[in-house]
Scaffold this motif. Structure first.
Motif, mmCIF file in Angstrom:
data_model
loop_
_atom_site.group_PDB
_atom_site.id
_atom_site.type_symbol
_atom_site.label_atom_id
_atom_site.label_comp_id
_atom_site.label_asym_id
_atom_site.label_seq_id
_atom_site.Cartn_x
_atom_site.Cartn_y
_atom_site.Cartn_z
ATOM 1 N N ALA A 139 1.089 -1.168 0.001
ATOM 2 C CA ALA A 139 0.029 -0.096 -0.003
ATOM 3 C C ALA A 139 1.031 1.340 -0.072
ATOM 4 C CB ALA A 139 -0.741 -0.152 1.280
ATOM 5 N N TYR A 140 0.332 2.422 -0.667
ATOM 6 C CA TYR A 140 1.327 3.628 -0.776
ATOM 7 C C TYR A 140 0.436 4.611 -0.020
ATOM 8 C CZ TYR A 140 4.348 1.068 -3.994
ATOM 9 O OH TYR A 140 5.276 0.466 -4.563
ATOM 10 N N CYS A 141 1.244 5.731 0.155
ATOM 11 C CA CYS A 141 0.671 6.919 0.806
ATOM 12 C C CYS A 141 1.317 8.301 0.045
ATOM 13 C CB CYS A 141 1.233 7.081 2.311
ATOM 14 S SG CYS A 141 2.634 7.179 2.762
ATOM 15 N N TYR A 142 0.658 9.233 0.428
ATOM 16 C CA TYR A 142 1.099 10.456 -0.363
ATOM 17 C C TYR A 142 1.346 11.316 1.076
ATOM 18 C CZ TYR A 142 0.521 15.465 -2.056
ATOM 19 O OH TYR A 142 0.474 16.678 -2.214
ATOM 20 N N VAL A 143 2.531 12.092 1.132
ATOM 21 C CA VAL A 143 2.742 13.067 2.170
ATOM 22 C C VAL A 143 3.448 14.272 1.586
ATOM 23 C CG1 VAL A 143 3.971 13.493 4.504
ATOM 24 C CG2 VAL A 143 3.206 11.348 3.938
ATOM 25 N N GLN A 190 -4.409 7.252 -7.908
ATOM 26 C CA GLN A 190 -3.116 6.772 -8.256
ATOM 27 C C GLN A 190 -2.743 5.866 -7.066
ATOM 28 O OE1 GLN A 190 -0.255 10.172 -8.829
ATOM 29 N NE2 GLN A 190 1.623 8.755 -9.221
ATOM 30 N N LEU A 191 -2.911 6.205 -5.833
ATOM 31 C CA LEU A 191 -2.535 5.406 -4.841
ATOM 32 C C LEU A 191 -3.530 4.119 -4.732
ATOM 33 C CD1 LEU A 191 -2.754 7.961 -1.498
ATOM 34 C CD2 LEU A 191 -0.504 7.002 -2.864
ATOM 35 N N ILE A 245 -1.750 14.557 4.135
ATOM 36 C CA ILE A 245 -1.263 12.933 3.924
ATOM 37 C C ILE A 245 -2.554 12.210 3.299
ATOM 38 C CG2 ILE A 245 -0.612 11.019 5.112
ATOM 39 C CD1 ILE A 245 0.112 13.073 7.640
ATOM 40 N N MET A 246 -2.383 11.181 2.520
ATOM 41 C CA MET A 246 -3.164 10.442 1.935
ATOM 42 C C MET A 246 -2.659 9.101 2.082
ATOM 43 S SD MET A 246 -4.305 13.116 -1.482
ATOM 44 C CE MET A 246 -5.375 11.923 -2.010
ATOM 45 N N ILE A 247 -3.451 7.983 2.670
ATOM 46 C CA ILE A 247 -3.153 6.694 2.804
ATOM 47 C C ILE A 247 -4.145 5.823 2.107
ATOM 48 C CG2 ILE A 247 -2.329 4.809 4.428
ATOM 49 C CD1 ILE A 247 -2.145 7.412 6.612
ATOM 50 N N ALA A 248 -3.244 4.977 1.195
ATOM 51 C CA ALA A 248 -4.493 3.815 0.784
ATOM 52 C C ALA A 248 -4.447 2.544 1.822
ATOM 53 C CB ALA A 248 -3.749 3.276 -0.573
ATOM 54 N N PRO A 297 -9.560 -1.205 -1.931
ATOM 55 C CA PRO A 297 -8.811 0.164 -1.365
ATOM 56 C C PRO A 297 -9.869 1.168 -0.756
ATOM 57 C CG PRO A 297 -8.234 -0.357 -3.375
ATOM 58 C CD PRO A 297 -9.486 -1.204 -3.154
ATOM 59 N N ALA A 298 -9.477 1.687 0.406
ATOM 60 C CA ALA A 298 -10.090 3.059 0.867
ATOM 61 C C ALA A 298 -9.175 4.145 0.878
ATOM 62 C CB ALA A 298 -10.654 2.731 2.287
ATOM 63 N N ILE A 299 -9.468 5.472 1.036
ATOM 64 C CA ILE A 299 -8.338 6.170 1.097
ATOM 65 C C ILE A 299 -8.602 7.175 2.301
ATOM 66 C CG2 ILE A 299 -7.727 8.460 -0.019
ATOM 67 C CD1 ILE A 299 -6.581 6.092 -1.653
ATOM 68 N N ARG A 300 -7.672 7.360 3.265
ATOM 69 C CA ARG A 300 -7.906 8.086 4.267
ATOM 70 C C ARG A 300 -7.059 9.298 3.756
ATOM 71 N NH1 ARG A 300 -8.566 7.037 9.538
ATOM 72 N NH2 ARG A 300 -8.655 4.818 9.165
ATOM 73 N N LEU A 301 -7.864 10.423 4.061
ATOM 74 C CA LEU A 301 -7.223 11.731 3.878
ATOM 75 C C LEU A 301 -6.984 12.541 4.988
ATOM 76 C CD1 LEU A 301 -10.166 13.162 1.370
ATOM 77 C CD2 LEU A 301 -7.724 12.657 0.779
ATOM 78 N N LEU A 302 -5.894 12.930 5.275
ATOM 79 C CA LEU A 302 -5.561 13.661 6.771
ATOM 80 C C LEU A 302 -5.004 14.806 6.755
ATOM 81 C CD1 LEU A 302 -5.332 12.486 9.730
ATOM 82 C CD2 LEU A 302 -3.441 11.084 9.178
#
Ligand code: PLP
Length: 273
Positions: free
Chosen positions: A3-7, A77-78, A108-111, A87-92
């Motif tokens: 799983a990938y994340c965006y920071v 993309q994640l 932050i975005m986390i798959a 997959p779910a996406i957590r937006l933080l």
């Protein structure tokens, strides 16, 4: 499973994503989030998640550093990069490593894997435990879930799937779900002092064709006279409730109107594009 994340502009494997130890979310609980899901690899009602994140952020005077299209593209993309079943996406959005005057939020975005619940809850209904509690800033999806985490053990001792919050006026919601009840063919759901769930909104839209709807206060005592109850949330969809405080709701089994809404919601999810 990967799983990938965006920071803050970078896409990374999930276990490599970090923020600093001076982040105001860590030091003072100053942050908001949202949680959306996909179906068949496609984001589901994600515009609603972004809109709610923006509203939560605005209430706390936090700036969301990206536009809707950018957020959606990163989320997709994640999902595409990650190897997850659903997959779910957590937006933080956290307060950031800054003083209270010069905020530089971290986006932050986390798959993540969408949580699942045992089938028995859907066939037989779940138990809830009522507790008097009012979430601070109820329309803000803040990162503060202290009360429900604190009561996790007690909930387990009572074999309850979750808590049911009520305040002086009314039942409000569950810590991570909205609450609905049927009295005959009338669908009732609290409308004040709650987080406006995206699943709640969809269920209300789907229910208008079939049922009379009342969005109003529901005093706790009203539980004695309702026939059916259920929770809604991104991960639970429509999840029937069979008992509250060990007392059966209606016959204590999953009622026909709840079954109808469970089926209608599932159909909506499967046909969503
Ligand atoms: C307090 C609260 N109420 C309701 C919900 C349900 O919202 P949604 O249907 O958007 O998942 C959530 C979701 O986590 C929540 O935290």
């Amino acid at each position: 499973m990967s799983a990938y994340c965006y920071v803050n502009g970078e896409i990374l494997p999930k276990d490599k994503g970090t923020v600093g130890i001076t982040d105001l979310a860590l030091q003072r609980g100053y942050g908001v989030f949202d949680f959306g899901r996909s179906y068949n690899g496609m984001l589901f009602h994600f515009a609603d998640n972004i809109a709610r994140l923006r509203q939560s952020a605005a209430e706390l005077h936090l700036d969301v550093p990206l536009g809707d299209q950018e957020i959606t593209a990163i989320a997709q993309q994640l999902i595409d990069l990650s190897d997850l079943t659903t997959p779910a996406i957590r937006l933080l959005l956290t307060g950031g490593c800054s003083s209270l005057d010069t905020r530089q939020p971290n986006l932050i975005m986390i798959a993540e894997e969408l949580p699942t619940y045992p089938e028995v809850y859907f066939s037989q209904g779940a138990a809830l435990m009522s507790i008097e509690y009012q979430r601070e800033l109820p329309q803000v999806k803040s990162i503060n879930y202290l009360n429900s985490i604190r009561l996790e053990q007690k909930k387990r001792q009572h074999n309850a799937l979750d808590l049911l919050y009520y305040n002086r006026q009314s039942i409000t919601e569950s810590p991570r779900s909205n609450f609905f009840a049927f009295c005959g063919d009338t669908l009732i759901t609290p409308a004040e002092d709650i987080l406006y769930g995206i699943t709640r909104k969809i269920v209300l839209q789907l229910a208008t064709a079939e049922f009379h709807i009342e969005e109003r206060d529901m005093p706790l005592e009203e539980l004695a006279s309702i026939d059916e109850a259920f929770l809604t949330s991104t991960s639970k969809n429509v999840l029937p409730v069979s008992t509250i405080d060990n007392k059966p709701i209606g016959t204590g089994s999953v009622g026909k109107n709840t079954q109808k809404l469970m089926a209608v919601f599932q159909e909506y999810l499967e046909n969503y594009s």
